[in-house]
Design an enzyme around this catalytic site. Structure first.
Site, short mmCIF file in Angstrom:
data_model
loop_
_atom_site.label_atom_id
_atom_site.label_comp_id
_atom_site.label_asym_id
_atom_site.label_seq_id
_atom_site.Cartn_x
_atom_site.Cartn_y
_atom_site.Cartn_z
CB SER A 159 24.76 135.21 -29.92
OG SER A 159 25.53 135.52 -31.06
CB SER A 160 25.68 139.84 -30.98
OG SER A 160 26.36 139.27 -32.08
N GLY A 161 23.88 141.54 -32.57
CA GLY A 161 23.64 142.21 -33.84
C GLY A 161 22.21 142.18 -34.33
CE1 TYR A 196 29.72 139.62 -45.17
CE2 TYR A 196 29.79 141.73 -46.29
CZ TYR A 196 29.18 140.87 -45.40
OH TYR A 196 28.04 141.26 -44.73
P1 NAP Z 1 27.19 139.87 -35.43
O1 NAP Z 1 26.75 140.77 -34.34
O2 NAP Z 1 28.59 139.42 -35.50
O3 NAP Z 1 26.19 138.63 -35.48
C1 NAP Z 1 26.46 137.49 -36.27
C2 NAP Z 1 25.63 136.32 -35.77
O4 NAP Z 1 25.82 135.20 -36.65
C3 NAP Z 1 26.05 135.86 -34.38
O5 NAP Z 1 24.90 135.46 -33.67
C4 NAP Z 1 26.92 134.66 -34.67
O6 NAP Z 1 26.98 133.71 -33.63
C5 NAP Z 1 26.19 134.09 -35.87
N1 NAP Z 1 27.03 133.16 -36.63
C6 NAP Z 1 28.21 133.40 -37.24
N2 NAP Z 1 28.67 132.28 -37.81
C7 NAP Z 1 27.77 131.31 -37.57
C8 NAP Z 1 27.68 129.93 -37.88
N3 NAP Z 1 28.64 129.29 -38.57
N4 NAP Z 1 26.59 129.23 -37.47
C9 NAP Z 1 25.63 129.84 -36.75
N5 NAP Z 1 25.66 131.13 -36.40
C10 NAP Z 1 26.72 131.85 -36.80
O7 NAP Z 1 27.00 140.62 -36.85
P2 NAP Z 1 25.68 141.09 -37.65
O8 NAP Z 1 26.08 142.32 -38.37
O9 NAP Z 1 24.48 141.13 -36.79
O10 NAP Z 1 25.56 139.91 -38.71
C11 NAP Z 1 24.33 139.36 -39.12
C12 NAP Z 1 24.26 139.32 -40.63
O11 NAP Z 1 24.22 140.65 -41.13
C13 NAP Z 1 25.47 138.66 -41.29
O12 NAP Z 1 25.02 137.80 -42.32
C14 NAP Z 1 26.24 139.84 -41.85
O13 NAP Z 1 27.05 139.49 -42.93
C15 NAP Z 1 25.10 140.75 -42.22
N6 NAP Z 1 25.43 142.16 -42.46
C16 NAP Z 1 25.96 142.95 -41.47
C17 NAP Z 1 26.21 144.30 -41.72
C18 NAP Z 1 26.73 145.23 -40.66
O14 NAP Z 1 27.16 146.34 -40.96
N7 NAP Z 1 26.65 144.88 -39.41
C19 NAP Z 1 25.97 144.83 -42.98
C20 NAP Z 1 25.45 144.01 -43.97
C21 NAP Z 1 25.19 142.68 -43.69
P3 NAP Z 1 28.20 133.65 -32.55
O15 NAP Z 1 27.85 134.66 -31.48
O16 NAP Z 1 28.17 132.24 -32.06
O17 NAP Z 1 29.46 133.99 -33.28
#
Ligand code: NAP
Length: 277
Positions: free
Chosen positions: A13-15, A150
């Site tokens: 959905s995002s990111g 985390y």
């Molecule tokens: P994000 O934009 O918040 O995207 C997170 C995604 O995960 C959204 O699609 C969300 O869906 C989904 N999600 C969350 N909980 C879920 C669940 N219980 N079941 C199914 N889907 C779920 O953030 P992002 O940064 O892209 O996160 C993606 C991954 O990257 C995560 O594992 C995060 O920890 C990791 N990460 C991020 C960073 C950073 O700086 N951004 C750095 C290191 C690692 P909804 O829209 O329904 O909530």
């Protein structure tokens, strides 16, 4: 372009999930993306009719995962690449943060990823082919105060990922733990779970950390589209790495961590060796 593959990406959905899906579609791959509501599913499928296939899944709905994957294998086709991307960050001082928040953090970031891996593996194993990418974090290599749950979840996923890679390599399946630094996604915005403050003793340490993260949200160094391109490079590789860092912040911090750890191991070497025999 490399041969077209079918990717299953959780959380599109995002990111990162959305960026990887879009870049993969642009590169000619097919993407099955999981989302958590109908509207998000329709929006995702509108990215590329027929090539972007949306499925509803909360990765903590452990009972549902096998069925969702089996349905995808039967109706969409063999999953060549699984990307365990769904996850979120919990922020809070450990002593202030209820155990229930830790359970939730591990349910999504660790158990959800492992349950999805377990659903996909029988299919990949039968084909003796496949690639699993687990999106961990630099917080799976280094730690920062205020995100202990985390970091714990991402260290867990790094460890599980590496051990799993050793189990399935002889079966033709590769596993890569992808550890991004700070990227411009919704991670520190709408997705972050912040435990309310309750113990004044932590104000001095933690108040600036919480405030700083909120202010930096949306202005982080990393570009998720570039991360997506880097992941596609790994997916195209004949010998993908077990670990990949993304971003110069991750690179600097993890290198420092390795050298600090080596120095500490050296300082205590005599004590370490003293327990043999
Ligand atoms: P994000 O934009 O918040 O995207 C997170 C995604 O995960 C959204 O699609 C969300 O869906 C989904 N999600 C969350 N909980 C879920 C669940 N219980 N079941 C199914 N889907 C779920 O953030 P992002 O940064 O892209 O996160 C993606 C991954 O990257 C995560 O594992 C995060 O920890 C990791 N990460 C991020 C960073 C950073 O700086 N951004 C750095 C290191 C690692 P909804 O829209 O329904 O909530």
């Amino acid at each position: 372009m490399s041969a077209s593959k079918t990717l299953l990406i959780t959380g599109v959905s995002s990111g990162f999930g959305r960026a990887l899906a879009q870049e993969a579609l642009a590169a000619g791959h097919r993407v099955v993306g999981t989302v958590r509501n109908e509207q998000a599913r329709r929006e995702f499928e509108a990215l590329a009719a027929g090539e972007a296939v949306g499925r509803l899944l909360d990765v903590t709905d452990f009972e549902a995962i096998d069925g969702v994957v089996a349905e995808i294998e039967a109706n969409v086709g063999p999953v060549d690449v699984l990307v365990n991307n769904a996850g979120y960050g919990h922020e809070g001082v450990l002593e202030e943060s209820p155990l229930a928040e830790m359970r939730r953090q591990f349910d999504v970031n660790v158990f959800g990823a492992v349950a999805t891996i377990k659903a996909v593996l029988p299919h990949m194993r039968r084909r003796r082919r496949g690639h699993i990418l687990n999106i961990t974090s630099m917080g799976g290599h280094i730690t920062l105060p205020g995100i202990a749950y985390y970091c714990g979840s991402k260290f867990a996923l790094e460890g599980i990922s590496e051990a799993l890679g050793k189990e399935v390599k002889p079966l033709g399946i590769a596993v890569t733990a992808v550890a991004p630094g700070s990227f411009r996604t919704d991670w520190a915005g709408r997705s972050m779970v912040r435990t309310p403050r309750s113990i004044a003793d932590y104000d001095e340490l933690f108040a600036p950390i919480r405030e700083g993260r909120q202010q930096k949200s949306g202005k982080q160094l990393g570009d998720p589209v570039k991360a997506a391109r880097a992941m596609l490079q790994v997916i195209d590789s004949d010998s993908p790495p077990a670990h990949l860092l993304l971003g110069s912040d991750a690179l600097g911090l993890v290198r420092q961590q390795i050298s600090d750890l080596t120095a500490e191991i050296d300082r205590w070497e005599k004590t370490t060796r003293s327990t043999d025999g």
